[in-house]
Design a protein around this motif. Structure first.
Motif, PDB file in Angstrom:
ATOM      1  N   LYS A 172       0.881  -1.062   0.038  1.00 24.89           N
ATOM      2  CA  LYS A 172       0.088  -0.128   0.065  1.00 24.89           C
ATOM      3  C   LYS A 172       0.833   1.288  -0.013  1.00 24.89           C
ATOM      4  O   LYS A 172       1.874   1.349   0.882  1.00 24.89           O
ATOM      5  N   LEU A 173       0.477   1.995  -0.760  1.00 30.62           N
ATOM      6  CA  LEU A 173       1.418   3.404  -1.107  1.00 30.62           C
ATOM      7  C   LEU A 173       0.421   4.384  -0.873  1.00 30.62           C
ATOM      8  O   LEU A 173      -0.821   4.726  -1.321  1.00 30.62           O
ATOM      9  N   VAL A 174       0.883   5.331   0.161  1.00 32.62           N
ATOM     10  CA  VAL A 174      -0.096   6.654   0.470  1.00 32.62           C
ATOM     11  C   VAL A 174       0.940   7.824   0.417  1.00 32.62           C
ATOM     12  O   VAL A 174       2.124   8.004   0.797  1.00 32.62           O
ATOM     13  N   GLU A 175       0.332   8.899  -0.467  1.00 29.99           N
ATOM     14  CA  GLU A 175       1.125   9.994  -0.863  1.00 29.99           C
ATOM     15  C   GLU A 175       0.470  11.138  -0.789  1.00 29.99           C
ATOM     16  O   GLU A 175      -0.799  10.997  -1.525  1.00 29.99           O
ATOM     17  N   ILE A 176       0.400  12.268   0.020  1.00 30.86           N
ATOM     18  CA  ILE A 176      -0.204  13.291   0.053  1.00 30.86           C
ATOM     19  C   ILE A 176       0.481  14.639  -0.038  1.00 30.86           C
ATOM     20  O   ILE A 176       1.668  14.497   0.325  1.00 30.86           O
ATOM     21  N   GLU A 177       0.096  15.479  -0.991  1.00 30.13           N
ATOM     22  CA  GLU A 177       0.916  16.911  -1.167  1.00 30.13           C
ATOM     23  C   GLU A 177       0.029  17.879  -1.284  1.00 30.13           C
ATOM     24  O   GLU A 177      -1.331  17.471  -1.699  1.00 30.13           O
ATOM     25  N   GLY A 178       0.592  19.162  -0.619  1.00 31.23           N
ATOM     26  CA  GLY A 178      -0.356  20.194  -0.719  1.00 31.23           C
ATOM     27  C   GLY A 178       0.756  21.456  -0.715  1.00 31.23           C
ATOM     28  O   GLY A 178       1.929  21.309  -0.117  1.00 31.23           O
ATOM     29  N   GLY A 179       0.158  22.650  -1.338  1.00 27.04           N
ATOM     30  CA  GLY A 179       1.041  23.695  -1.233  1.00 27.04           C
ATOM     31  C   GLY A 179       0.534  24.785  -1.743  1.00 27.04           C
ATOM     32  O   GLY A 179      -0.637  24.955  -2.206  1.00 27.04           O
ATOM     33  N   ASN A 180       1.101  25.816  -1.835  1.00 30.81           N
ATOM     34  CA  ASN A 180       0.718  27.252  -2.357  1.00 30.81           C
ATOM     35  C   ASN A 180       1.768  28.002  -2.978  1.00 30.81           C
ATOM     36  O   ASN A 180       2.903  27.942  -2.751  1.00 30.81           O
ATOM     37  N   VAL A 181       1.256  28.559  -4.317  1.00 34.53           N
ATOM     38  CA  VAL A 181       2.436  29.361  -5.031  1.00 34.53           C
ATOM     39  C   VAL A 181       2.028  30.649  -5.380  1.00 34.53           C
ATOM     40  O   VAL A 181       1.027  30.997  -5.689  1.00 34.53           O
ATOM     41  N   ARG A 182       2.865  31.660  -4.766  1.00 38.32           N
ATOM     42  CA  ARG A 182       2.585  32.981  -4.853  1.00 38.32           C
ATOM     43  C   ARG A 182       3.486  33.761  -6.058  1.00 38.32           C
ATOM     44  O   ARG A 182       4.583  33.605  -5.933  1.00 38.32           O
ATOM     45  N   ASN A 183       3.070  34.422  -6.848  1.00 39.78           N
ATOM     46  CA  ASN A 183       3.723  34.972  -7.865  1.00 39.78           C
ATOM     47  C   ASN A 183       3.283  36.619  -8.092  1.00 39.78           C
ATOM     48  O   ASN A 183       2.192  36.745  -7.996  1.00 39.78           O
ATOM     49  N   GLU A 184       4.130  37.266  -7.777  1.00 34.85           N
ATOM     50  CA  GLU A 184       4.209  38.830  -8.165  1.00 34.85           C
ATOM     51  C   GLU A 184       3.622  39.013  -9.598  1.00 34.85           C
ATOM     52  O   GLU A 184       4.335  38.376 -10.506  1.00 34.85           O
ATOM     53  N   SER A 185       2.645  39.737  -9.641  1.00 40.48           N
ATOM     54  CA  SER A 185       2.195  39.827 -11.028  1.00 40.48           C
ATOM     55  C   SER A 185       3.304  40.533 -12.101  1.00 40.48           C
ATOM     56  O   SER A 185       3.684  41.655 -11.680  1.00 40.48           O
ATOM     57  N   THR A 186       3.378  39.891 -13.108  1.00 38.27           N
ATOM     58  CA  THR A 186       4.365  40.375 -14.340  1.00 38.27           C
ATOM     59  C   THR A 186       3.936  41.736 -14.948  1.00 38.27           C
ATOM     60  O   THR A 186       4.577  42.655 -14.982  1.00 38.27           O
ATOM     61  N   ASN A 187       2.578  41.744 -15.183  1.00 39.38           N
ATOM     62  CA  ASN A 187       1.918  43.087 -15.637  1.00 39.38           C
ATOM     63  C   ASN A 187       2.072  44.102 -14.480  1.00 39.38           C
ATOM     64  O   ASN A 187       2.567  45.194 -14.949  1.00 39.38           O
ATOM     65  N   LEU A 188       1.966  43.858 -13.299  1.00 40.95           N
ATOM     66  CA  LEU A 188       2.026  45.078 -12.418  1.00 40.95           C
ATOM     67  C   LEU A 188       3.660  45.545 -12.171  1.00 40.95           C
ATOM     68  O   LEU A 188       3.895  46.367 -11.920  1.00 40.95           O
TER      69      LEU A 188
END
Length: 272
Positions: A228-244
């Protein structure tokens, strides 16, 4: 050894924490994904541009379609995983015109920006007005187009991706967390050209750093006997706007252009 009840509890805790991490705007300072945000009218991102004193005489400037473009030859992207990118095609001209038309404390009273991007459409519309007045014998002259004494030229001359990056992370017994960041740089060039002489009066070069950051958590478990294989991933990516970031670089370039012109005596601020 992790029993099944303990593993299920761990899964519930991790999933609940990841869910709150993704949609909670207060604790994590990110936009909630479950609630659509209304559109907003963007203002200047550089307040100093709007606080510049008005000139003694308003300056007429023109920007042609190819006067200020993206010369980087790529789709500018500041996503750490290249998950989305922004095509900077018409944005340079749009942001430059916006910055020039709003410069000055007297309600955008530093420049008169004459229309040159849609000059063909403007000319055709004036021809229609003129022919209609002639057909109905309306004795009313059409005002002449305002000409500009100055040209604004330049380009987005550089976009350096991943100029600096780094991060840190740790894992213990299959449970880990990591943080990463990346810095990109966009560079803008502006020139002020005299229409009567063709001389480049002023030139400005500005750059703006674009930041990206990501946080991720993961759990990995593998049971050999039960396969049995259990793998959980969670995360967040924040990018400053290129246009701004591009908008801020252009606004800063306009401020520097105005200040240089005042120092060299090409114009003077209105005395209160």
């Amino acid at each position: 050894m992790v029993t099944r009840p303990k593993l299920l509890c761990l899964l519930v805790l991790l999933l609940s924490s990841c869910t709150s991490f993704l949609i909670d705007p207060l604790d994590n300072n990110i936009i909630p994904i479950a609630k659509p945000e209304p559109a907003e009218v963007l203002d200047l991102f550089t307040p100093e541009l709007a606080s510049i004193p008005a000139p003694e005489k308003k300056l007429s400037v023109a920007i042609y379609p190819q006067s200020f473009t993206d010369q980087t030859g790529q789709r500018l992207s500041n996503s750490m995983y290249a998950s989305f990118s922004t095509a900077i095609t018409q944005a340079p001209n749009t942001y430059l015109i916006r910055a020039l038309s709003r410069a000055g404390s007297d309600n955008g009273g530093f420049f008169d920006v004459v229309e040159r991007i849609g000059l063909d459409s403007l000319t055709k519309e004036r021809q229609i007005i003129r022919s209609t007045r002639e057909a109905f014998e309306v004795d009313e002259n059409l005002s002449p187009l305002q000409f500009a004494g100055l040209l604004i030229e330049g380009a987005v001359v550089g976009y350096e991706s991943n100029t600096q990056s780094g991060g840190q992370g740790a894992r213990y017994m299959g449970i880990g967390m990591s943080k990463q960041y990346r810095m990109d740089t966009v560079t803008v060039s502006l020139r002020l050209v005299s229409v009567s002489t063709g001389v480049v009066l002023l030139d400005v070069l500005t750059s703006k750093t674009i930041y990206s950051a990501s946080i991720s958590q993961d759990v990995f478990r593998f049971r050999a006997k039960g396969t049995k294989l259990v793998e959980i991933e969670g995360g967040n990516v924040r990018n400053e706007s290129t246009n701004l970031a591009l908008q801020m670089a252009i606004e800063t370039a306009v401020i520097d252009l105005i200040e240089q012109g005042e120092e060299k005596g090409f114009w003077s601020y209105k005395q209160l």
